[in-house]
Design an enzyme around this catalytic site. Structure first.
Site, short mmCIF file in Angstrom:
data_model
loop_
_atom_site.label_atom_id
_atom_site.label_comp_id
_atom_site.label_asym_id
_atom_site.label_seq_id
_atom_site.Cartn_x
_atom_site.Cartn_y
_atom_site.Cartn_z
N CYS A 290 -40.66 -21.29 68.62
CA CYS A 290 -39.70 -20.47 69.37
C CYS A 290 -39.34 -21.07 70.71
O CYS A 290 -38.17 -21.25 71.04
CB CYS A 290 -40.22 -19.04 69.51
SG CYS A 290 -40.22 -18.17 67.92
N HIS A 291 -40.35 -21.42 71.52
CA HIS A 291 -40.07 -22.00 72.84
C HIS A 291 -40.99 -23.17 73.14
O HIS A 291 -41.17 -23.55 74.30
CB HIS A 291 -40.20 -20.93 73.94
CG HIS A 291 -39.52 -19.63 73.60
ND1 HIS A 291 -40.17 -18.58 73.02
CD2 HIS A 291 -38.22 -19.25 73.71
CE1 HIS A 291 -39.32 -17.59 72.80
NE2 HIS A 291 -38.14 -17.97 73.21
N GLY A 292 -41.62 -23.72 72.11
CA GLY A 292 -42.35 -24.97 72.28
C GLY A 292 -43.76 -24.89 72.85
O GLY A 292 -44.27 -25.89 73.37
N HIS B 263 -46.87 -16.05 74.08
CA HIS B 263 -45.65 -15.96 74.91
C HIS B 263 -44.87 -14.72 74.50
O HIS B 263 -45.00 -13.68 75.14
CB HIS B 263 -44.81 -17.24 74.76
CG HIS B 263 -43.54 -17.22 75.55
ND1 HIS B 263 -42.36 -17.69 75.05
CD2 HIS B 263 -43.28 -16.76 76.81
CE1 HIS B 263 -41.41 -17.54 75.98
NE2 HIS B 263 -41.95 -16.98 77.05
#
Ligand code: FES
Length: 183
Positions: free
Chosen positions: A147-149, A123
């Site tokens: 960080c964002h799963g 990502h």
């Protein structure tokens, strides 16, 4: 009758400053001569880095364990998959995958237990968890990016979250049963 002060010359402030400046300059030049080659050694050029390989001793990685090391200054994960983790990866139909690739395609020389991937989330480049002792491996048992799963499965394939592709598999070869050379 007073004897002339023997330190008269050196106590002249201009001369003292000159001595100090000369000493500092000499140390500076000498220091740079010693330190610069060391700095250059620590900062290989991009070309040198692109050719660099990393050798990993697999005998130190127990079944079920993963380690985090580095390859060309990037994090690298090396994981010794358990039979259950291999079976879990093989059981997923490729049609369910965002970036379809079988575990056999993501490993080499028929050694499906040795999963070697970059430890860089596809990502935005965070380092996922799961290679350290007791770290959260996420809902698919592979790696989890805090960080964002983004959640990766036991073949380090993206299964959930914003990452678009699987963790990258670098080039590598087994130089012996217990040694792998990456790069
Ligand atoms: Fe890993 Fe965003 S960088 S989910």
């Amino acid at each position: 009758e007073d004897p002339a002060p023997y330190h008269e010359e050196v106590s002249d402030p201009r001369r003292r400053d000159f001595i100090n400046i000369a000493a500092v300059a000499w140390i500076g030049v000498g220091g740079a001569a010693v330190v610069l080659p060391l700095i250059n050694q620590m900062n290989p050029s991009a070309d040198v880095l692109a050719q660099a390989t990393t050798e990993i001793d697999l005998s130190k990685i127990a079944v079920g364990q993963a380690i985090k090391t580095s390859f060309r200054k990037q994090p690298l994960f090396v994981r010794n998959l358990t039979p259950a983790e291999i079976a879990a990866a093989d059981a997923v139909p490729l049609s369910e995958l965002r970036d379809p690739q079988s575990l056999a395609e993501r490993t080499k020389e028929g050694k499906k237990n040795w999963l070697i991937t970059m430890g860089v989330c596809t990502h935005l480049g965070c380092v996922p968890l799961g290679a350290g002792e007791g770290e959260n491996r996420g809902p698919f048992g592979g790696y989890f990016c805090p960080c964002h799963g983004s959640a990766y499965d036991t073949a380090a394939r993206i299964r959930k979250g914003p990452a678009p592709t699987n963790l990258h598999v670098p080039d590598y070869t087994f130089s012996s049963d217990t040694t792998v050379t990456v790069g």
